[in-house]
Design a protein around this motif. Structure first.
Motif, PDB file in Angstrom:
ATOM      1  N   GLU A   1       5.750   7.774  -2.980  1.00  0.00           N
ATOM      2  CA  GLU A   1       5.488   9.090  -3.579  1.00  0.00           C
ATOM      3  C   GLU A   1       4.644  10.014  -2.709  1.00  0.00           C
ATOM      4  N   PRO A   2       3.578   9.501  -2.030  1.00  0.00           N
ATOM      5  CA  PRO A   2       2.769  10.434  -1.236  1.00  0.00           C
ATOM      6  C   PRO A   2       3.438  10.914   0.058  1.00  0.00           C
ATOM      7  N   ILE A   3       4.571  10.325   0.435  1.00  0.00           N
ATOM      8  CA  ILE A   3       5.220  10.674   1.704  1.00  0.00           C
ATOM      9  C   ILE A   3       5.897  12.041   1.572  1.00  0.00           C
ATOM     10  N   VAL A   4       5.628  12.894   2.562  1.00  0.00           N
ATOM     11  CA  VAL A   4       6.152  14.252   2.564  1.00  0.00           C
ATOM     12  C   VAL A   4       7.061  14.426   3.782  1.00  0.00           C
ATOM     13  N   VAL A   5       8.263  14.963   3.560  1.00  0.00           N
ATOM     14  CA  VAL A   5       9.260  15.183   4.607  1.00  0.00           C
ATOM     15  C   VAL A   5       9.321  16.684   4.904  1.00  0.00           C
TER      16      VAL A   5
ATOM     17  N   SER B   1      -5.971  10.647 -10.571  1.00  0.00           N
ATOM     18  CA  SER B   1      -5.725  10.709  -9.134  1.00  0.00           C
ATOM     19  C   SER B   1      -5.965   9.344  -8.484  1.00  0.00           C
ATOM     20  N   LEU B   2      -7.024   8.660  -8.918  1.00  0.00           N
ATOM     21  CA  LEU B   2      -7.315   7.326  -8.386  1.00  0.00           C
ATOM     22  C   LEU B   2      -6.191   6.354  -8.721  1.00  0.00           C
ATOM     23  N   ARG B   3      -5.699   6.404  -9.937  1.00  0.00           N
ATOM     24  CA  ARG B   3      -4.598   5.509 -10.321  1.00  0.00           C
ATOM     25  C   ARG B   3      -3.366   5.757  -9.466  1.00  0.00           C
ATOM     26  N   GLN B   4      -3.082   7.030  -9.165  1.00  0.00           N
ATOM     27  CA  GLN B   4      -1.929   7.351  -8.309  1.00  0.00           C
ATOM     28  C   GLN B   4      -2.138   6.805  -6.902  1.00  0.00           C
ATOM     29  N   GLU B   5      -3.361   6.922  -6.387  1.00  0.00           N
ATOM     30  CA  GLU B   5      -3.638   6.380  -5.057  1.00  0.00           C
ATOM     31  C   GLU B   5      -3.504   4.858  -5.060  1.00  0.00           C
ATOM     32  N   PHE B   6      -3.997   4.210  -6.126  1.00  0.00           N
ATOM     33  CA  PHE B   6      -3.866   2.762  -6.226  1.00  0.00           C
ATOM     34  C   PHE B   6      -2.397   2.348  -6.293  1.00  0.00           C
TER      35      PHE B   6
END
Length: 187
Positions: free
Chosen positions: A41-45, A22-27
């Motif tokens: 990737e974290p952006i949600v529509v 999870s940390l790697r994805q946030e980084f």
């Protein structure tokens, strides 16, 4: 009976590895002056009444080192995708070109680099808290095992094993943070 009491260290390790993933994805979502598809990737529509990841409403490409393009498949979602990008806090102004949204990545100034390094530090601290919570769960399992008659020597062995797992996970987080901060501060 006391001999077959065991602590599930595999589950604890799996959960610690999950915190690291999870940390790697946030980084990866932190921009460092270079374009990356993972930064969106974290952006949600809000698509068709349901929150949908942006990569499921369009194609994300990186045609140049400082440009991300998102080709939205449904024309009615272009405005919603643009709004989601603006509200996401990634600090990029989207440019709409028909059904394509372009995200030009500006050069990072020194102040923005420091801010991103602080954000990375916050992500790392959240991961450390998650690891400590997993450690606490392991220690709670030990307390229950103690109540079930686990010998004190076994308790100490399990306790040291859980602590070693925790220390190793925290070290991996610290190493990843140091690497990411160096990458962010690199001009």
């Amino acid at each position: 009976m006391a001999e077959d009491i065991e602590i599930d260290t595999d589950d604890l390790q799996r959960r610690m590895d999950g915190a690291m993933t999870s940390l790697r994805q946030e980084f990866a979502s932190l921009r460092t002056g270079r374009a990356s598809a993972s930064m969106v990737e974290p952006i949600v529509v809000d698509a068709y009444g349901a929150p949908t990841p942006i990569n499921q409403v369009g194609t994300v490409n990186v045609p140049e080192p400082r440009m991300v393009t998102i080709t939205i498949w449904d024309k009615s979602l272009v405005g919603k995708a643009e709004r989601a990008i603006r509200e996401s806090g990634i600090g990029i102004n989207p440019v709409i070109d028909g059904m394509t949204i372009r995200l030009p990545i500006p050069e990072l100034n020194e102040e923005r680099r420091r801010d991103l390094a602080k954000v990375a530090g916050g992500y790392a601290e959240n991961a450390r808290v998650a690891i400590r919570n997993i450690r606490r769960d392991g220690m709670d399992q030990l307390k229950k095992a103690k109540g079930s008659g686990m010998p004190e020597d076994d308790q100490k062995i399990w306790q040291s094993e859980i602590q070693e797992m925790t220390d190793a996970a925290i070290k991996r987080i610290d190493d990843a943070l140091e690497t990411k901060q160096e990458e962010i501060m690199q001009v």
